[in-house]
Write a protein that holds these residues in place. Structure first.
Motif, mmCIF file in Angstrom:
data_model
loop_
_atom_site.group_PDB
_atom_site.id
_atom_site.type_symbol
_atom_site.label_atom_id
_atom_site.label_comp_id
_atom_site.label_asym_id
_atom_site.label_seq_id
_atom_site.Cartn_x
_atom_site.Cartn_y
_atom_site.Cartn_z
ATOM 1 N N PHE A 210 0.840 -1.199 0.000
ATOM 2 C CA PHE A 210 0.000 0.000 0.000
ATOM 3 C C PHE A 210 0.880 1.256 0.000
ATOM 4 N N ALA A 211 1.885 1.257 0.885
ATOM 5 C CA ALA A 211 2.796 2.403 0.968
ATOM 6 C C ALA A 211 3.602 2.546 -0.321
ATOM 7 N N LEU A 212 4.077 1.408 -0.843
ATOM 8 C CA LEU A 212 4.855 1.423 -2.085
ATOM 9 C C LEU A 212 4.028 2.019 -3.233
ATOM 10 N N ASN A 213 2.784 1.573 -3.322
ATOM 11 C CA ASN A 213 1.881 2.053 -4.357
ATOM 12 C C ASN A 213 1.710 3.579 -4.276
ATOM 13 N N LEU A 214 1.558 4.077 -3.048
ATOM 14 C CA LEU A 214 1.394 5.517 -2.851
ATOM 15 C C LEU A 214 2.627 6.290 -3.304
ATOM 16 N N VAL A 215 3.783 5.822 -2.839
ATOM 17 C CA VAL A 215 5.025 6.523 -3.167
ATOM 18 C C VAL A 215 5.251 6.508 -4.678
ATOM 19 N N LEU A 216 5.065 5.331 -5.300
ATOM 20 C CA LEU A 216 5.288 5.236 -6.748
ATOM 21 C C LEU A 216 4.301 6.095 -7.532
ATOM 22 N N THR A 217 3.033 6.134 -7.072
ATOM 23 C CA THR A 217 2.040 6.968 -7.758
ATOM 24 C C THR A 217 2.455 8.436 -7.680
ATOM 25 N N GLY A 218 2.897 8.859 -6.496
ATOM 26 C CA GLY A 218 3.357 10.236 -6.331
ATOM 27 C C GLY A 218 4.529 10.538 -7.258
ATOM 28 N N PHE B 120 -14.527 18.678 -3.518
ATOM 29 C CA PHE B 120 -14.581 19.471 -4.751
ATOM 30 C C PHE B 120 -14.187 20.929 -4.501
ATOM 31 N N TYR B 121 -14.548 21.444 -3.327
ATOM 32 C CA TYR B 121 -14.146 22.811 -3.018
ATOM 33 C C TYR B 121 -12.615 22.921 -2.969
ATOM 34 N N ILE B 122 -12.004 21.941 -2.269
ATOM 35 C CA ILE B 122 -10.539 21.948 -2.160
ATOM 36 C C ILE B 122 -9.899 21.727 -3.537
ATOM 37 N N ALA B 123 -10.513 20.856 -4.346
ATOM 38 C CA ALA B 123 -10.006 20.630 -5.698
ATOM 39 C C ALA B 123 -10.042 21.931 -6.500
ATOM 40 N N ASP B 124 -11.091 22.716 -6.299
ATOM 41 C CA ASP B 124 -11.233 24.003 -6.996
ATOM 42 C C ASP B 124 -10.083 24.945 -6.613
ATOM 43 N N VAL B 125 -9.856 25.080 -5.308
ATOM 44 C CA VAL B 125 -8.787 25.959 -4.824
ATOM 45 C C VAL B 125 -7.433 25.471 -5.361
ATOM 46 N N PHE B 126 -7.204 24.155 -5.223
ATOM 47 C CA PHE B 126 -5.940 23.554 -5.637
ATOM 48 C C PHE B 126 -5.708 23.732 -7.147
ATOM 49 N N LEU B 127 -6.778 23.492 -7.934
ATOM 50 C CA LEU B 127 -6.671 23.620 -9.394
ATOM 51 C C LEU B 127 -6.328 25.054 -9.796
ATOM 52 N N LYS B 128 -7.063 26.017 -9.230
ATOM 53 C CA LYS B 128 -6.846 27.417 -9.600
ATOM 54 C C LYS B 128 -5.413 27.839 -9.290
ATOM 55 N N TRP B 129 -4.945 27.395 -8.137
ATOM 56 C CA TRP B 129 -3.612 27.762 -7.686
ATOM 57 C C TRP B 129 -2.530 27.124 -8.578
ATOM 58 N N THR B 130 -2.636 25.808 -8.812
ATOM 59 C CA THR B 130 -1.591 25.126 -9.588
ATOM 60 C C THR B 130 -1.624 25.523 -11.065
ATOM 61 N N ALA C 243 -4.318 19.799 -17.068
ATOM 62 C CA ALA C 243 -4.410 19.819 -15.604
ATOM 63 C C ALA C 243 -5.148 18.602 -15.053
ATOM 64 N N PHE C 244 -5.546 17.670 -15.942
ATOM 65 C CA PHE C 244 -6.267 16.476 -15.492
ATOM 66 C C PHE C 244 -5.522 15.706 -14.392
ATOM 67 N N GLY D 211 -6.701 14.746 -10.421
ATOM 68 C CA GLY D 211 -6.546 13.424 -9.797
ATOM 69 C C GLY D 211 -5.732 13.513 -8.515
ATOM 70 N N LEU D 212 -4.659 14.311 -8.554
ATOM 71 C CA LEU D 212 -3.786 14.476 -7.384
ATOM 72 C C LEU D 212 -4.564 15.101 -6.227
ATOM 73 N N ALA D 213 -5.367 16.129 -6.535
ATOM 74 C CA ALA D 213 -6.144 16.808 -5.486
ATOM 75 C C ALA D 213 -7.055 15.808 -4.775
ATOM 76 N N PHE D 214 -7.753 14.964 -5.558
ATOM 77 C CA PHE D 214 -8.660 14.006 -4.932
ATOM 78 C C PHE D 214 -7.912 12.901 -4.217
ATOM 79 N N GLY D 215 -6.762 12.510 -4.756
ATOM 80 C CA GLY D 215 -5.951 11.485 -4.106
ATOM 81 C C GLY D 215 -5.501 11.941 -2.725
ATOM 82 N N ILE D 216 -4.982 13.175 -2.648
ATOM 83 C CA ILE D 216 -4.497 13.700 -1.366
ATOM 84 C C ILE D 216 -5.660 13.881 -0.400
#
Ligand SMILES: [Zn+2]
Length: 380
Positions: A22-30, A271-281, A295-296, A300-305
């Motif tokens: 599980f940890a390996l999967n997370l690190v590799l995805t990142g 979704f609110y946090i995804a909005d803030v994160f998307l606008k910023w990045t 930015a797709f 995905g990263l916003a929802f993953g985190i």
């Protein structure tokens, strides 16, 4: 059948390997995401797709499919090891490689269809090209996250309703349970809990796994009692009754309704946090706007985190509701020995750790560990 110490040793080993994967999967995805952004593969893919089509809907779908296939392809060895090799080594899987691959193909097709639908709807809100209140046309997408949240909540309710009739039968065979005495007993139990069920079924779990399970599936007209054949064949009627009583406990406590409320709150926050994160990045990386396909991966990263951060919270909530369902099962059946027998068999059969490390329970467990469930039942 008491707890088998040898099986517990194996359970600990199996859990440890699973947590590392599980940890390996997370690190590799990142790392993979960082790699994609650093090399600009996300921008390159957008340019390739836009050179093929200027239709926004088709381009969105192509982008989603290519990103999904690339990710699944890259992580296939990990999925193969975790989904087939490891369960076989511990005697939990009964699937051939071929059957497992067929399931992977079915799952992938389903993800493309359902995920594709979700992505299309979300991107239409992001582009703001539907004449809806709070949405500004031309890509500003003011209230897109409110519309996206509303859609996701509705979508999950419809899916929960349809899954027992449309999706589960793609992966498992169902048969009406032919044991008249047990059907009568379980239906009577459901009536006492004022739950209308449309039949009692067995699900052929043994074609895939040696593990046992049971569930109350579906909502409204699709609600049914489902017993894994791996449960039906190895458990006494008393034990099966306590397992189902636990499921009915969720119904009596309105856990579907509460779960929907909690899930809706989380969806809105996500979704609110995804909005803030998307606008910023998007501003930081110089993309064209929040609806920019490049930015797709960031979406995905916003929802993953967000999912990772909220996982301990949703798991804590779930463990609380599960403990209450156990209490209901014990109170309504007045059969603590049946409950204990079922839990001990489940621990042995499913290689479930009785007492995981507290931090493992905190992060990953959506049910209380079986050790705690046994203690609660026996009052020790
Ligand atoms: Zn439960």
């Amino acid at each position: 059948m008491p707890i088998d110490p040898e099986r517990q040793k194996q359970a600990k080993e199996y859990a440890r390997i699973h947590h590392r994967l599980f940890a390996l999967n997370l690190v590799l995805t990142g790392l993979a995401l960082l790699g994609v952004l650093a090399l600009g593969l996300n921008v390159w893919l957008k340019q390739v797709i836009l050179s093929l089509t200027h239709d926004a809907w088709l381009a969105t779908f192509l982008y989603f499919v290519v990103a999904l296939v690339a990710y699944e392809g890259l992580f296939f060895p990990l999925a193969y090891y975790r989904g087939l090799v490891l369960p076989h080594r511990y005697g939990l899987s009964t699937q051939t490689q071929r059957a497992w691959l067929v399931d992977v193909a079915k799952g992938g097709t389903l993800t493309i269809i359902l995920g594709g639908l979700v992505v299309e709807v979300i991107y239409s809100f992001l582009r703001g090209d539907l004449p809806l209140p709070l949405l500004s046309a031309g890509g500003a997408g003011g209230g897109w996250w409110l519309w996206a949240s509303a859609f996701m909540i509705l979508f999950s309710v419809v899916l929960a309703n349809l899954a027992p009739v449309l999706i589960f039968p793609l992966f498992f065979k169902f048969k009406p349970l032919e044991d008249a005495e047990l059907v009568h007993r379980l239906t009577a139990l459901a009536e006492r809990a004022r739950t209308r069920v449309r039949g009692v079924y067995t699900m052929m779990l043994s074609e895939k796994t040696t593990a046992a399970n049971a569930a109350l599936m579906g909502l409204g007209n699709t609600r049914r009692i489902v017993l894994g054949d791996t449960l039906y064949q190895n458990y006494t009627h008393d034990e099966i009754e306590t397992v189902l009583a636990h499921e009915l406990g969720h119904h009596v406590h309105h856990d579907i309704g509460w779960g929907l409320i909690v899930q809706s709150g989380l969806t809105l926050a996500g979704f609110y946090i995804a909005d803030v994160f998307l606008k910023w990045t998007v501003a930081w990386l110089g993309y064209e706007g929040i609806a920019d396909l490049a930015a797709f991966p960031l979406l995905g990263l916003a929802f993953g985190i967000f999912g990772l951060i909220t996982m301990p919270l949703t798991n804590a909530y779930s463990r609380w509701r599960e403990a209450l369902a156990d209490d209901y099962a014990l109170a309504t059946t007045r059969n603590a020995p049946g409950f204990v027998g079922a839990m001990e068999k489940l621990a042995n059969q499913n290689l479930a750790e009785l007492e995981p490390e507290p931090w493992v329970e905190f992060l990953l467990y959506d049910h209380p560990p079986i050790g705690k469930r046994l203690k609660r039942a026996t009052g020790i």
